[in-house]
Design an enzyme around this catalytic site. Sequence first.
Site, mmCIF file in Angstrom:
data_model
loop_
_atom_site.group_PDB
_atom_site.id
_atom_site.type_symbol
_atom_site.label_atom_id
_atom_site.label_comp_id
_atom_site.label_asym_id
_atom_site.label_seq_id
_atom_site.Cartn_x
_atom_site.Cartn_y
_atom_site.Cartn_z
ATOM 1 N N CYS A 81 31.554 26.811 74.823
ATOM 2 C CA CYS A 81 32.096 27.848 75.717
ATOM 3 C C CYS A 81 31.507 27.798 77.119
ATOM 4 C CB CYS A 81 31.871 29.229 75.120
ATOM 5 S SG CYS A 81 32.737 29.439 73.573
ATOM 6 N N HIS A 121 32.162 34.679 80.777
ATOM 7 C CA HIS A 121 32.864 34.084 79.640
ATOM 8 C C HIS A 121 33.368 35.215 78.759
ATOM 9 C CE1 HIS A 121 33.927 31.901 76.135
ATOM 10 N NE2 HIS A 121 32.865 32.245 75.437
ATOM 11 N N ASN A 125 38.892 34.663 73.059
ATOM 12 C CA ASN A 125 37.895 33.698 73.558
ATOM 13 C C ASN A 125 38.549 32.315 73.617
ATOM 14 O OD1 ASN A 125 35.816 31.880 73.860
ATOM 15 N ND2 ASN A 125 34.461 32.822 72.333
HETATM 16 N N1 ACO Z 1 37.447 42.595 59.905
HETATM 17 C C1 ACO Z 1 36.780 43.513 59.184
HETATM 18 N N2 ACO Z 1 35.482 43.368 58.823
HETATM 19 C C2 ACO Z 1 34.848 42.244 59.232
HETATM 20 C C3 ACO Z 1 35.493 41.243 59.985
HETATM 21 C C4 ACO Z 1 36.849 41.465 60.326
HETATM 22 N N3 ACO Z 1 37.549 40.571 61.077
HETATM 23 N N4 ACO Z 1 34.611 40.246 60.256
HETATM 24 C C5 ACO Z 1 33.446 40.607 59.679
HETATM 25 N N5 ACO Z 1 33.594 41.810 59.047
HETATM 26 C C6 ACO Z 1 32.597 42.570 58.309
HETATM 27 C C7 ACO Z 1 31.461 41.723 57.809
HETATM 28 O O1 ACO Z 1 31.806 41.136 56.565
HETATM 29 C C8 ACO Z 1 30.343 42.737 57.682
HETATM 30 O O2 ACO Z 1 30.533 43.450 56.476
HETATM 31 P P1 ACO Z 1 29.260 43.953 55.601
HETATM 32 O O3 ACO Z 1 28.496 44.892 56.509
HETATM 33 O O4 ACO Z 1 29.894 44.607 54.429
HETATM 34 O O5 ACO Z 1 28.485 42.696 55.295
HETATM 35 C C9 ACO Z 1 30.607 43.716 58.848
HETATM 36 O O6 ACO Z 1 31.983 43.516 59.198
HETATM 37 C C10 ACO Z 1 29.726 43.487 60.064
HETATM 38 O O7 ACO Z 1 29.729 42.079 60.385
HETATM 39 P P2 ACO Z 1 28.969 41.532 61.654
HETATM 40 O O8 ACO Z 1 29.127 40.039 61.690
HETATM 41 O O9 ACO Z 1 27.571 42.088 61.662
HETATM 42 O O10 ACO Z 1 29.820 42.218 62.837
HETATM 43 P P3 ACO Z 1 29.489 42.275 64.366
HETATM 44 O O11 ACO Z 1 29.450 43.670 64.826
HETATM 45 O O12 ACO Z 1 28.316 41.390 64.742
HETATM 46 O O13 ACO Z 1 30.811 41.644 65.036
HETATM 47 C C11 ACO Z 1 31.446 39.523 66.027
HETATM 48 C C12 ACO Z 1 31.172 40.305 64.730
HETATM 49 C C13 ACO Z 1 32.615 40.195 66.701
HETATM 50 C C14 ACO Z 1 31.780 38.096 65.659
HETATM 51 C C15 ACO Z 1 30.212 39.580 66.956
HETATM 52 O O14 ACO Z 1 29.050 39.290 66.220
HETATM 53 C C16 ACO Z 1 30.282 38.594 68.116
HETATM 54 O O15 ACO Z 1 31.088 38.727 69.024
HETATM 55 N N6 ACO Z 1 29.376 37.618 68.157
HETATM 56 C C17 ACO Z 1 29.213 36.701 69.318
HETATM 57 C C18 ACO Z 1 30.272 35.647 69.385
HETATM 58 C C19 ACO Z 1 29.981 34.745 70.565
HETATM 59 O O16 ACO Z 1 29.620 35.193 71.630
HETATM 60 N N7 ACO Z 1 30.052 33.443 70.378
HETATM 61 C C20 ACO Z 1 29.613 32.535 71.451
HETATM 62 C C21 ACO Z 1 30.706 31.889 72.120
HETATM 63 S S1 ACO Z 1 31.812 31.067 71.029
HETATM 64 C C22 ACO Z 1 31.601 29.334 71.244
HETATM 65 O O17 ACO Z 1 30.689 28.854 71.854
HETATM 66 C C23 ACO Z 1 32.573 28.437 70.526
#
Ligand code: ACO
Length: 309
Positions: A101, A236, A266
């Site tokens: 990214c 980003h 993204n």
């Molecule tokens: N719908 C419903 N529930 C979900 C989903 C979904 N799509 N995805 C995960 N959950 C659940 C999980 O299973 C978990 O359930 P549990 O508590 O029962 O175990 C709960 O939701 C919380 O999951 P988290 O992963 O802790 O959720 P979080 O608030 O962290 O959000 C997200 C997830 C949106 C992916 C976030 O962590 C994020 O944006 N991370 C950064 C991504 C990023 O910046 N990547 C870098 C660039 S990408 C690249 O370089 C290719």
Amino acid sequence: MPEKVLTNEQISRMVDTSDSWIFDRTGIKSRRIASDDETASGMAEIAARQAIEAAACNPEDIDLIIVATGTPDRVYPSTGCLLQQRLGIKNCVAFDIQAACSGSIFALSIADQYIKSGAAKKVLVVGSEICSRIVDWADRSTCILFGDGAGAVLLGASSETGILSTHIHSDGEYEDLLYCPNPQAASGTNRQGAGYIAMRGNEVFKVAVNTLGRIVDETLDANSMDKSDIDWLVPHQANIRIIVATAKKLKMSMDHVVVTLETQGNTSSASVLLAFNEAVRDGRIQRGQVVLLEAFGAGFTWGSALIKY
Ligand code: ACO
């Protein structure tokens, strides 16, 4: 951007999720998805032609093409070479860079060094991604995030405006938090999940927020500038919560932050250039203003480019 729109509602019919979960956690409502006959080089060509037209540049004057992509049409030739051929440019150098990214920031940094050293006069920088092809559409933790698209910018030597500084970093220590195994090169147990993005989102999130805070300080220090000197933040587009955290660090109102993620998701290396393009074309970013571009991605890689537009 490809024409096809994929909404959260539609994704909620494919995996166990909901529009409100996706929007609340990420700020994304919909994303664009490439059709079967679209490619990274094809989207790159459309974006590149728009940049060439906006700059009123003769394509033959371009002496370097850098394409940032993690989803190249082919392992080789590079998407840069494929784009060179599509644009019909005979005498230039073309290559790809892969920094996930952060790719377009890395490409801007390389272009800046080429121009400042006098090795190139006009550089075409493109970020082009078909993330939908490396997303596991059964994995709700990643398939909600990504979209397809391409952005481009044409850089030329100038004594008045342009890139003030770039800052890029890498740390391979975090390779297991965000990766996509190459199905052709993977063997044995590495073949599991090959071809698809794997991410420990929560851990990536925390590192991203801290790291982007540090890059803001590094960029301002290098230019002896204050937070108030920045007119626009073009981040980003990974997650609205990460963007808001960076804006807070800059004490910047969200009115001065370019956000495209709601309708684009993204788009990896394309996202910063797509956002920059949108805000230049709709007149928000004006000549002479100071713009901070920043990104964070797999590797981990991260970086910034400070621009006087
Ligand atoms: N719908 C419903 N529930 C979900 C989903 C979904 N799509 N995805 C995960 N959950 C659940 C999980 O299973 C978990 O359930 P549990 O508590 O029962 O175990 C709960 O939701 C919380 O999951 P988290 O992963 O802790 O959720 P979080 O608030 O962290 O959000 C997200 C997830 C949106 C992916 C976030 O962590 C994020 O944006 N991370 C950064 C991504 C990023 O910046 N990547 C870098 C660039 S990408 C690249 O370089 C290719």
